[in-house]
Write a protein that holds these residues in place. Structure first.
Motif, PDB file in Angstrom:
ATOM      1  N   ALA A  77       0.909  -1.194   0.034  1.00 48.78           N
ATOM      2  CA  ALA A  77      -0.143   0.043   0.063  1.00 48.78           C
ATOM      3  C   ALA A  77       0.630   1.383   0.172  1.00 48.78           C
ATOM      4  CB  ALA A  77      -0.963  -0.060   1.394  1.00 48.78           C
ATOM      5  N   SER A  78       0.448   2.285  -0.688  1.00 49.27           N
ATOM      6  CA  SER A  78       1.153   3.550  -0.752  1.00 49.27           C
ATOM      7  C   SER A  78       0.973   4.283   0.736  1.00 49.27           C
ATOM      8  CB  SER A  78       0.426   4.608  -1.578  1.00 49.27           C
ATOM      9  OG  SER A  78      -0.954   4.890  -1.236  1.00 49.27           O
ATOM     10  N   PRO A  79       1.741   5.004   1.218  1.00 51.19           N
ATOM     11  CA  PRO A  79       1.515   5.582   2.718  1.00 51.19           C
ATOM     12  C   PRO A  79       0.209   6.334   2.844  1.00 51.19           C
ATOM     13  CG  PRO A  79       3.739   6.401   1.791  1.00 51.19           C
ATOM     14  CD  PRO A  79       2.966   5.553   0.546  1.00 51.19           C
ATOM     15  N   GLN A  80      -0.338   6.999   1.769  1.00 49.78           N
ATOM     16  CA  GLN A  80      -1.718   7.327   1.945  1.00 49.78           C
ATOM     17  C   GLN A  80      -2.845   6.462   1.969  1.00 49.78           C
ATOM     18  OE1 GLN A  80       0.220   7.851  -0.881  1.00 49.78           O
ATOM     19  NE2 GLN A  80       1.054   9.977  -0.474  1.00 49.78           N
ATOM     20  N   LEU A  81      -2.773   5.298   1.199  1.00 44.30           N
ATOM     21  CA  LEU A  81      -3.513   4.217   1.447  1.00 44.30           C
ATOM     22  C   LEU A  81      -3.718   3.627   2.578  1.00 44.30           C
ATOM     23  CD1 LEU A  81      -5.874   2.392   0.361  1.00 44.30           C
ATOM     24  CD2 LEU A  81      -4.193   1.011  -0.684  1.00 44.30           C
ATOM     25  N   ALA A  82      -2.241   3.426   3.208  1.00 45.43           N
ATOM     26  CA  ALA A  82      -2.127   2.642   4.616  1.00 45.43           C
ATOM     27  C   ALA A  82      -2.735   3.557   5.624  1.00 45.43           C
ATOM     28  CB  ALA A  82      -0.574   2.340   4.638  1.00 45.43           C
ATOM     29  N   GLN A  83      -2.367   4.962   5.607  1.00 48.26           N
ATOM     30  CA  GLN A  83      -2.902   5.887   6.417  1.00 48.26           C
ATOM     31  C   GLN A  83      -4.531   5.840   6.393  1.00 48.26           C
ATOM     32  OE1 GLN A  83      -1.628  10.024   6.141  1.00 48.26           O
ATOM     33  NE2 GLN A  83      -2.641  10.724   8.119  1.00 48.26           N
ATOM     34  N   ALA A  84      -4.998   5.919   5.336  1.00 43.15           N
ATOM     35  CA  ALA A  84      -6.605   5.911   5.221  1.00 43.15           C
ATOM     36  C   ALA A  84      -7.164   4.716   5.917  1.00 43.15           C
ATOM     37  CB  ALA A  84      -6.952   6.017   3.926  1.00 43.15           C
ATOM     38  N   LEU A  85      -6.730   3.463   5.438  1.00 42.13           N
ATOM     39  CA  LEU A  85      -7.068   2.214   5.886  1.00 42.13           C
ATOM     40  C   LEU A  85      -6.830   2.214   7.455  1.00 42.13           C
ATOM     41  CD1 LEU A  85      -5.885  -0.319   3.395  1.00 42.13           C
ATOM     42  CD2 LEU A  85      -8.408   0.456   3.570  1.00 42.13           C
ATOM     43  N   GLN A  86      -5.679   2.702   7.816  1.00 37.88           N
ATOM     44  CA  GLN A  86      -5.626   2.554   9.403  1.00 37.88           C
ATOM     45  C   GLN A  86      -6.682   3.610  10.307  1.00 37.88           C
ATOM     46  OE1 GLN A  86      -3.704   0.989  11.630  1.00 37.88           O
ATOM     47  NE2 GLN A  86      -4.403   2.480  13.359  1.00 37.88           N
ATOM     48  N   GLN A  87      -6.796   4.460   9.744  1.00 39.11           N
ATOM     49  CA  GLN A  87      -8.083   5.505  10.017  1.00 39.11           C
ATOM     50  C   GLN A  87      -9.346   4.972  10.175  1.00 39.11           C
ATOM     51  OE1 GLN A  87      -7.063   8.616  11.721  1.00 39.11           O
ATOM     52  NE2 GLN A  87      -9.218   8.353  12.763  1.00 39.11           N
ATOM     53  N   ILE A  88      -9.621   3.994   9.061  1.00 40.07           N
ATOM     54  CA  ILE A  88     -10.931   3.265   9.214  1.00 40.07           C
ATOM     55  C   ILE A  88     -10.952   2.370  10.187  1.00 40.07           C
ATOM     56  CG2 ILE A  88     -12.071   1.753   7.916  1.00 40.07           C
ATOM     57  CD1 ILE A  88     -11.287   3.453   5.417  1.00 40.07           C
ATOM     58  N   VAL A  89      -9.902   1.633  10.247  1.00 36.76           N
ATOM     59  CA  VAL A  89      -9.695   0.533  11.659  1.00 36.76           C
ATOM     60  C   VAL A  89      -9.948   1.146  12.716  1.00 36.76           C
ATOM     61  CG1 VAL A  89      -8.118  -1.102  12.527  1.00 36.76           C
ATOM     62  CG2 VAL A  89      -8.181  -1.224  10.318  1.00 36.76           C
ATOM     63  N   VAL A  90      -9.249   2.148  13.241  1.00 36.78           N
ATOM     64  CA  VAL A  90      -9.527   3.060  14.286  1.00 36.78           C
ATOM     65  C   VAL A  90     -10.802   3.246  14.714  1.00 36.78           C
ATOM     66  CG1 VAL A  90      -8.951   5.057  15.520  1.00 36.78           C
ATOM     67  CG2 VAL A  90      -7.136   3.930  14.631  1.00 36.78           C
ATOM     68  N   GLU A  91     -11.609   4.027  13.690  1.00 39.26           N
ATOM     69  CA  GLU A  91     -13.051   4.343  13.796  1.00 39.26           C
ATOM     70  C   GLU A  91     -13.809   2.964  14.289  1.00 39.26           C
ATOM     71  OE1 GLU A  91     -12.795   7.238  14.209  1.00 39.26           O
ATOM     72  OE2 GLU A  91     -11.943   8.404  12.705  1.00 39.26           O
ATOM     73  N   LEU A  92     -13.556   1.976  13.435  1.00 42.49           N
ATOM     74  CA  LEU A  92     -14.419   0.864  13.604  1.00 42.49           C
ATOM     75  C   LEU A  92     -14.144   0.156  15.129  1.00 42.49           C
ATOM     76  CD1 LEU A  92     -14.012  -0.698   9.943  1.00 42.49           C
ATOM     77  CD2 LEU A  92     -16.049   0.237  11.256  1.00 42.49           C
ATOM     78  N   VAL A  93     -12.904   0.394  15.387  1.00 44.44           N
ATOM     79  CA  VAL A  93     -12.657  -0.217  16.828  1.00 44.44           C
ATOM     80  C   VAL A  93     -13.499   0.652  17.790  1.00 44.44           C
ATOM     81  CG1 VAL A  93     -10.768  -0.486  18.588  1.00 44.44           C
ATOM     82  CG2 VAL A  93     -10.454  -1.123  15.983  1.00 44.44           C
ATOM     83  N   GLU A  94     -13.347   1.963  17.639  1.00 45.26           N
ATOM     84  CA  GLU A  94     -13.947   3.037  18.664  1.00 45.26           C
ATOM     85  C   GLU A  94     -15.512   2.794  18.538  1.00 45.26           C
ATOM     86  OE1 GLU A  94     -14.228   6.031  21.428  1.00 45.26           O
ATOM     87  OE2 GLU A  94     -12.873   4.577  21.017  1.00 45.26           O
TER      88      GLU A  94
END
Length: 106
Positions: free
Chosen positions: A18-35
């Motif tokens: 993944a590009s850094p931008q894609l990795a960051q976007a996916l990470q944010q989605i994981v965080v929001e779903l966990v929360e």
């Protein structure tokens, strides 16, 4: 073209990351779903009132869906050679969801 013929072979995607931008976007989605999962469970445990049972069951569905989606996306991140981070300190530090309220009365 069928869906099967549109798929790429393992050798075609081996080494893709993944590009850094894609990795960051996916990470944010994981965080929001966990929360969302955690806030949903908190609400589930504390809902009271007339429509308690219906809301209690609906919250169970939201919690299950959020947990499953976070797991799916995190697994996709690993397939894209990036590491998901769902640790509590990461979620607290990076979520954009507002803090949950105390007990919900329906």
């Amino acid at each position: 073209m069928t869906a099967a013929s549109a798929r790429r072979s393992e050798s075609e995607v081996a080494g893709f990351s993944a590009s850094p931008q894609l990795a960051q976007a996916l990470q944010q989605i994981v965080v929001e779903l966990v929360e969302l999962h955690l806030q949903g469970k908190q609400a589930h445990w504390n809902v009271v009132g007339h429509n308690f049972r219906d809301l209690h069951l609906q919250l169970d569905e939201v919690v299950d869906d959020a947990r499953e989606a976070a797991d799916t996306i995190a697994e996709r991140m690993r397939a894209l050679a990036t590491c998901p981070d769902g640790r509590s300190n990461t979620v607290v530090a990076t979520t954009t969801l507002p803090r949950s309220r105390r007990a919900s009365r329906v």
